[in-house]
Write a protein that holds these residues in place. Structure first.
Motif, mmCIF file in Angstrom:
data_model
loop_
_atom_site.group_PDB
_atom_site.id
_atom_site.type_symbol
_atom_site.label_atom_id
_atom_site.label_comp_id
_atom_site.label_asym_id
_atom_site.label_seq_id
_atom_site.Cartn_x
_atom_site.Cartn_y
_atom_site.Cartn_z
ATOM 1 N N GLY A 289 6.342 -0.749 -1.954
ATOM 2 C CA GLY A 289 5.699 -0.725 -0.641
ATOM 3 C C GLY A 289 4.432 0.110 -0.661
ATOM 4 N N GLU A 290 4.488 1.257 -1.335
ATOM 5 C CA GLU A 290 3.295 2.095 -1.490
ATOM 6 C C GLU A 290 2.223 1.351 -2.270
ATOM 7 O OE1 GLU A 290 2.358 5.162 -0.316
ATOM 8 O OE2 GLU A 290 4.121 4.924 0.962
ATOM 9 N N MET A 291 2.646 0.593 -3.284
ATOM 10 C CA MET A 291 1.702 -0.179 -4.085
ATOM 11 C C MET A 291 1.057 -1.282 -3.232
ATOM 12 S SD MET A 291 2.359 -1.993 -7.761
ATOM 13 C CE MET A 291 1.773 -0.689 -8.836
ATOM 14 N N ALA A 292 1.843 -1.927 -2.383
ATOM 15 C CA ALA A 292 1.310 -2.962 -1.490
ATOM 16 C C ALA A 292 0.267 -2.364 -0.548
ATOM 17 C CB ALA A 292 2.444 -3.615 -0.698
ATOM 18 N N LEU A 293 0.579 -1.203 0.019
ATOM 19 C CA LEU A 293 -0.359 -0.520 0.922
ATOM 20 C C LEU A 293 -1.629 -0.112 0.190
ATOM 21 C CD1 LEU A 293 1.447 2.071 3.230
ATOM 22 C CD2 LEU A 293 -0.053 0.181 3.881
ATOM 23 N N SER A 294 -1.461 0.479 -0.982
ATOM 24 C CA SER A 294 -2.611 0.917 -1.769
ATOM 25 C C SER A 294 -3.498 -0.279 -2.123
ATOM 26 C CB SER A 294 -2.121 1.618 -3.037
ATOM 27 O OG SER A 294 -3.206 1.913 -3.882
ATOM 28 N N HIS A 295 -2.872 -1.385 -2.497
ATOM 29 C CA HIS A 295 -3.612 -2.606 -2.835
ATOM 30 C C HIS A 295 -4.421 -3.079 -1.628
ATOM 31 C CE1 HIS A 295 -4.630 -6.314 -4.799
ATOM 32 N NE2 HIS A 295 -3.804 -7.058 -4.091
#
Length: 191
Positions: free
Chosen positions: A9-15
């Motif tokens: 989820g953090e990776m999705a947000l960062s992306h």
């Protein structure tokens, strides 16, 4: 539906955040190595807010492309393609917060129209109303943010489709439900 882990989820947000900055301010961004779930087709919406107010929201209700690409497309479109707002400017970026909602595949609500409110849970379900050649979608978090009950949620989804309140009671109007996994940046905490 396979859920994303908190780290994914953090990776999705960062992306979404980096794609937004790349698209609006032309800041270079090299995509990281994504976990396997990002190569699976998923529906997704990217919502942009500025100091708590909606600034753009675009997405894909159906799983039409891999999640990584869907987030990219939705973030760019939310920034510069939402017809309700002017394009986001580079100057605004420091005030913009990003939210990514990863969706389950929408399912037709197969109950009598009068029984539809009993089959919908505010805060859990998002809705798609389809009828008279029009459709409208509201994400699961919208009725919670506005304090709506189920009937108000149905009415507002009808209005989002450009249809009258209460049209959800007609058998010719279809209602689809879906669920969403929501990942949000905290206001003012951008990285």
């Amino acid at each position: 539906m396979e859920l994303l882990t908190p780290a994914e989820g953090e990776m999705a947000l960062s992306h979404a955040h980096h794609v937004l900055h790349e698209h609006v301010a032309l800041e270079p961004y090299t995509e990281p190595d994504f976990s396997l779930i990002f190569s699976k087709k998923r529906g997704v919406f990217v919502t942009l807010t500025k100091k708590g107010d909606l600034r753009g929201c675009i997405g894909f209700p159906h799983a039409v492309m891999p999640l990584r690409e869907a987030i990219r497309e939705a973030a760019c479109s939310a920034a510069t393609g939402d017809p309700r707002f002017p394009p986001v400017t580079p100057r605004e970026l420091s005030d913009i917060s990003v939210e990514v909602t990863v969706l389950t595949e929408p399912e037709l609500l197969e109950v009598f129209p009068a029984d539809r409110p009993g089959a919908i849970t505010v805060g859990k379900h998002g809705l798609i109303v389809r009828g008279y050649g029009r459709s409208g979608l509201l994400l699961p978090q919208v009725p919670v943010e506005w304090g709506w009950n189920v009937t108000e949620f149905l009415d507002h989804t009808c209005m989002k489709a450009g249809l009258p309140r209460g049209c959800w009671l007609e058998s010719g109007v279809q209602i689809f439900t879906f669920e969403g996994q929501i990942f949000s940046e905290k206001e003012g905490s951008h990285g």
